[in-house]
Design a protein around this motif. Structure first.
Motif, PDB file in Angstrom:
ATOM      1  N   GLU A  60     -43.059 -39.941 -89.191  1.00 27.54           N
ATOM      2  CA  GLU A  60     -43.504 -38.772 -88.428  1.00 27.54           C
ATOM      3  C   GLU A  60     -42.318 -37.884 -88.064  1.00 27.54           C
ATOM      4  O   GLU A  60     -42.414 -36.651 -88.094  1.00 27.54           O
ATOM      5  N   TYR A  61     -41.198 -38.506 -87.729  1.00 27.27           N
ATOM      6  CA  TYR A  61     -39.990 -37.731 -87.426  1.00 27.27           C
ATOM      7  C   TYR A  61     -39.471 -37.016 -88.677  1.00 27.27           C
ATOM      8  O   TYR A  61     -38.947 -35.902 -88.590  1.00 27.27           O
ATOM      9  N   ASN A  62     -39.598 -37.671 -89.827  1.00 29.25           N
ATOM     10  CA  ASN A  62     -39.193 -37.021 -91.076  1.00 29.25           C
ATOM     11  C   ASN A  62     -39.968 -35.720 -91.293  1.00 29.25           C
ATOM     12  O   ASN A  62     -39.402 -34.710 -91.724  1.00 29.25           O
ATOM     13  N   LYS A  63     -41.256 -35.735 -90.977  1.00 26.30           N
ATOM     14  CA  LYS A  63     -42.087 -34.533 -91.141  1.00 26.30           C
ATOM     15  C   LYS A  63     -41.596 -33.399 -90.242  1.00 26.30           C
ATOM     16  O   LYS A  63     -41.731 -32.218 -90.582  1.00 26.30           O
ATOM     17  N   ALA A  64     -41.020 -33.762 -89.093  1.00 28.45           N
ATOM     18  CA  ALA A  64     -40.539 -32.761 -88.139  1.00 28.45           C
ATOM     19  C   ALA A  64     -39.058 -32.442 -88.341  1.00 28.45           C
ATOM     20  O   ALA A  64     -38.480 -31.692 -87.539  1.00 28.45           O
ATOM     21  N   ASP A  65     -38.456 -32.993 -89.388  1.00 26.53           N
ATOM     22  CA  ASP A  65     -37.033 -32.769 -89.687  1.00 26.53           C
ATOM     23  C   ASP A  65     -36.115 -33.186 -88.536  1.00 26.53           C
ATOM     24  O   ASP A  65     -35.119 -32.517 -88.227  1.00 26.53           O
ATOM     25  N   ILE A  66     -36.450 -34.285 -87.893  1.00 21.56           N
ATOM     26  CA  ILE A  66     -35.614 -34.846 -86.833  1.00 21.56           C
ATOM     27  C   ILE A  66     -34.788 -35.984 -87.428  1.00 21.56           C
ATOM     28  O   ILE A  66     -35.337 -36.931 -87.989  1.00 21.56           O
ATOM     29  N   ASP A  93     -33.027 -33.057 -79.738  1.00 24.57           N
ATOM     30  CA  ASP A  93     -34.310 -33.489 -80.309  1.00 24.57           C
ATOM     31  C   ASP A  93     -35.025 -34.509 -79.428  1.00 24.57           C
ATOM     32  O   ASP A  93     -36.133 -34.949 -79.765  1.00 24.57           O
ATOM     33  N   GLN A 151     -38.605 -33.537 -77.966  1.00 27.70           N
ATOM     34  CA  GLN A 151     -39.577 -33.410 -79.047  1.00 27.70           C
ATOM     35  C   GLN A 151     -39.896 -34.772 -79.651  1.00 27.70           C
ATOM     36  O   GLN A 151     -41.065 -35.065 -79.962  1.00 27.70           O
ATOM     37  N   ALA A 152     -38.871 -35.615 -79.805  1.00 28.98           N
ATOM     38  CA  ALA A 152     -39.081 -36.937 -80.395  1.00 28.98           C
ATOM     39  C   ALA A 152     -40.004 -37.772 -79.523  1.00 28.98           C
ATOM     40  O   ALA A 152     -40.886 -38.486 -80.039  1.00 28.98           O
ATOM     41  N   ILE A 155     -43.612 -36.547 -79.978  1.00 29.51           N
ATOM     42  CA  ILE A 155     -44.213 -37.037 -81.222  1.00 29.51           C
ATOM     43  C   ILE A 155     -44.648 -38.484 -81.066  1.00 29.51           C
ATOM     44  O   ILE A 155     -45.728 -38.888 -81.520  1.00 29.51           O
ATOM     45  N   GLN A 183     -48.457 -40.501 -81.220  1.00 31.01           N
ATOM     46  CA  GLN A 183     -48.742 -41.691 -82.019  1.00 31.01           C
ATOM     47  C   GLN A 183     -49.192 -42.877 -81.165  1.00 31.01           C
ATOM     48  O   GLN A 183     -49.333 -43.990 -81.672  1.00 31.01           O
TER      49      GLN A 183
END
Length: 226
Positions: A47-53, A86, A89-90, A93, A97
């Motif tokens: 999920e973090y990959n999708k948000a570029d974190i 981040d 925001q992290a 996210i 979840q």
């Protein structure tokens, strides 16, 4: 668990036959628990990959995913690091979840259900959070595990983090009844296939200004495993 790992690495030499199934059972138990944590970690990191974190996996999970795939030890959560900008925001996210947790100055211990526990950090070491290195992000390499992309600290930075964490645990327990997980962690790196560059290690120790903590823990390590 440490005794079981040590015996398994030596083909159970010298272990009474009747005791071997129990030692193997200890290892199976922790491998199953660890696998569940790694699965939860990778699910959230995707999920973090999708948000570029950017995500840095730390401590025991870093040893397992970056250095020793057969590494097993008692582990009740996994630790991941995000950059300070981040952090909010992290956590948001993670809440989407199904995770929840309480804020602290350095991390949020996030839980989902009874078995999924992920500690979200925004400082690499608690010991340096108020110092000039509070935004320290170590040298690292990119890894892919179960389709999740994350960074692993280079060996010397990871070793220093494990030592600093062990020192903090010593202080919290007033030097008594400290779990020996830290011994397993240090041993996995110090006696790993790639030797430690002690000059580099000392230089990084001075950069992070944690010479005293390192001296105490390496002295303790030498007493446990001369």
């Amino acid at each position: 668990c440490m005794a079981a790992v040590m015996r398994s690495e030596n083909d159970y030499a010298g272990v009474p036959t009747a005791l071997i199934p129990r030692l193997k059972g200890v290892l199976r138990y922790h491998r199953v628990l660890n696998s569940g944590l790694y699965a939860a970690m990778c699910s959230l990191i995707r999920e973090y990959n999708k948000a570029d974190i950017d995500i840095l996996v730390m401590k025991g999970a870093a040893i397992k995913t970056g250095y020793n795939p057969n590494f097993v030890r008692p582990m009740w959560d996994v630790d991941i690091l995000v950059k300070s900008q981040d952090y909010t925001q992290a956590y948001g996210i993670a809440q989407l979840q199904g995770y929840s947790g309480s804020w602290s100055p350095h991390s949020i211990d996030m839980k989902r259900g009874n078995l999924e526990s992920i500690d979200l950090h925004h400082v690499f070491m608690r010991d340096i959070q108020n110092g000039k290195n509070s935004d320290f992000w170590p040298e690292c390499t990119l890894h892919t595990w179960n389709e999740a992309k994350f960074y692993i600290p280079e060996r010397h930075a990871l070793l220093l983090q494990l030592i600093a964490n062990a020192h903090t645990n010593f202080i919290q327990h007033q030097g008594t009844n400290v779990a020996l997980r830290w011994v397993m962690d240090l041993d996995a790196l110090i006696n790993g296939k790639d030797p430690i560059d002690w000059d580099k290690f000392v230089s990084l120790t001075k950069q992070l200004n944690i010479e005293a903590q390192v001296c105490i823990i390496l002295t303790a390590y030498d007493i446990v495993l001369p």
